[in-house]
Design a protein around this motif. Structure first.
Motif, PDB file in Angstrom:
ATOM      1  N   ARG A  94      26.234  28.830  24.781  1.00 56.13           N
ATOM      2  CA  ARG A  94      26.391  29.451  26.104  1.00 56.13           C
ATOM      3  C   ARG A  94      27.639  30.327  26.144  1.00 56.13           C
ATOM      4  N   ALA A  95      28.727  29.802  25.579  1.00 58.56           N
ATOM      5  CA  ALA A  95      29.960  30.610  25.555  1.00 58.56           C
ATOM      6  C   ALA A  95      29.752  31.883  24.722  1.00 58.56           C
ATOM      7  N   LEU A  96      28.997  31.765  23.629  1.00 58.97           N
ATOM      8  CA  LEU A  96      28.809  32.919  22.739  1.00 58.97           C
ATOM      9  C   LEU A  96      27.929  34.001  23.358  1.00 58.97           C
ATOM     10  N   CYS A  97      27.114  33.631  24.350  1.00 58.19           N
ATOM     11  CA  CYS A  97      26.229  34.609  24.987  1.00 58.19           C
ATOM     12  C   CYS A  97      26.990  35.743  25.657  1.00 58.19           C
ATOM     13  N   LEU A  98      28.242  35.510  26.001  1.00 60.27           N
ATOM     14  CA  LEU A  98      29.033  36.576  26.626  1.00 60.27           C
ATOM     15  C   LEU A  98      29.820  37.360  25.577  1.00 60.27           C
ATOM     16  N   THR A  99      29.414  37.207  24.299  1.00 56.84           N
ATOM     17  CA  THR A  99      30.066  37.868  23.157  1.00 56.84           C
ATOM     18  C   THR A  99      31.598  37.904  23.283  1.00 56.84           C
ATOM     19  N   PRO A 100      32.190  36.702  23.292  1.00 55.95           N
ATOM     20  CA  PRO A 100      33.647  36.626  23.453  1.00 55.95           C
ATOM     21  C   PRO A 100      34.387  37.127  22.212  1.00 55.95           C
ATOM     22  N   LYS A 101      35.618  37.565  22.448  1.00 57.22           N
ATOM     23  CA  LYS A 101      36.500  37.926  21.328  1.00 57.22           C
ATOM     24  C   LYS A 101      37.296  36.716  20.877  1.00 57.22           C
ATOM     25  N   ILE A 102      37.466  35.758  21.801  1.00 56.69           N
ATOM     26  CA  ILE A 102      38.295  34.579  21.538  1.00 56.69           C
ATOM     27  C   ILE A 102      37.503  33.356  22.003  1.00 56.69           C
ATOM     28  N   MET A 103      37.554  32.287  21.217  1.00 52.74           N
ATOM     29  CA  MET A 103      36.932  31.034  21.659  1.00 52.74           C
ATOM     30  C   MET A 103      38.000  29.949  21.757  1.00 52.74           C
TER      31      MET A 103
END
Ligand code: ADP
Ligand code: MG
Length: 249
Positions: A158-167
């Motif tokens: 779910r977090a990756l769906c917003l194509t983050p630069k930082i996790m």
């Protein structure tokens, strides 16, 4: 990091007090993180680890100093915070999935409502991320039909769906049964291998040794020590880190 590249996250003398009780939770924090760097943050319970990473996506405010995330000074204006929140994905100890939504619906919620993606595009992206965490076959199930390890992998997708630069990960395996820890760490190792900038609060030493460029040890709101995983675990420099390691090892 090449010499010319600015840090993606920089804390300059950051201090924070909790308004409710005046507790001085972050004390003169100076830290910088390079793009693509993988950092493990550890330290005793109550040392300020969660507060530190929650400041990065403005879930917490700070009162003194300066925190810059991908060029945006946190606290300057709300528009900047929106940008930072889109760029920073976060995974919590308790997976925080919506129980009344299916896995797929959990994944497309923010992309359709916040990022305004058309539903079919959001679904396509979501399925790619579910494949990535190896859980695509459960797309139409509800979170509580899945194991803890599977739910945490959904939370990562779910977090990756917003194509983050930082996790940011805050003790992502602490609530899991031991046999489910590896499947989650494996997904995180995969992300690390693909070049994601990652800050992870965890006491999983194996993970730290496998992927971390650096371990940061916090105690009582301060960064007490930072080193490579090998040096930190084999040769801790302070009494506080020695004491901490003697309790977790
Ligand atoms: P850690 O993640 O290292 O366990 P936290 O950042 O959660 O530490 O908390 C650090 C300290 O701040 C703890 O002593 C905690 O009790 C206190 N604290 C955390 N959240 C709040 C809050 N909302 N209000 C007041 N004190 C808080
Ligand atoms: Mg915490």
């Amino acid at each position: 990091m090449s010499q010319s590249e600015a840090p993606i996250i920089q804390f300059d003398n950051v201090n924070k007090w909790y308004a409710s009780n005046g507790y001085h939770v972050l004390r003169d924090v100076n830290l910088s993180f390079a793009k693509g760097e993988k950092v493990v943050i550890c330290g005793p319970s109550g040392s300020g680890k969660s507060t530190l990473i929650r400041c990065i996506n403005a879930l917490e405010e700070y009162q003194q100093g300066k925190l810059t995330v991908d060029g945006t000074v946190i606290g300057d204006d709300l528009k900047g915070i929106d940008k930072v929140r889109r760029e920073v994905g976060m995974v919590f100890q308790q997976f925080n999935l919506f129980p009344h939504l299916t896995v797929l619906e959990n994944l497309i919620l923010s992309p359709t409502w916040v990022a305004k993606l058309p539903r079919n595009v959001a679904i396509e992206k979501a399925m790619v991320q579910l494949e990535r965490v190896r859980i695509a076959e459960h797309a139409n199930k509800y979170p509580l039909q899945l194991s803890g390890g599977q739910q945490q992998r959904v939370a990562i997708a779910r977090a990756l769906c917003l194509t983050p630069k930082i996790m940011l990960f805050d003790e992502p395996t602490s609530a899991l049964d031991p046999e489910m820890i590896k499947e989650v760490l494996d997904v995180m190792i995969g992300l690390a291998d693909q070049g994601m900038t990652m800050l992870c609060v965890t006491h999983e030493m194996g993970f730290a040794k496998a992927v971390a460029d650096r371990v940061i040890f916090m105690d009582q709101g301060q960064v007490v020590e930072q080193n490579t995983p090998e040096e930190f675990f084999n040769n801790p420099q302070t009494d506080r880190s020695k004491d901490f390691l003697s309790k977790i090892l």
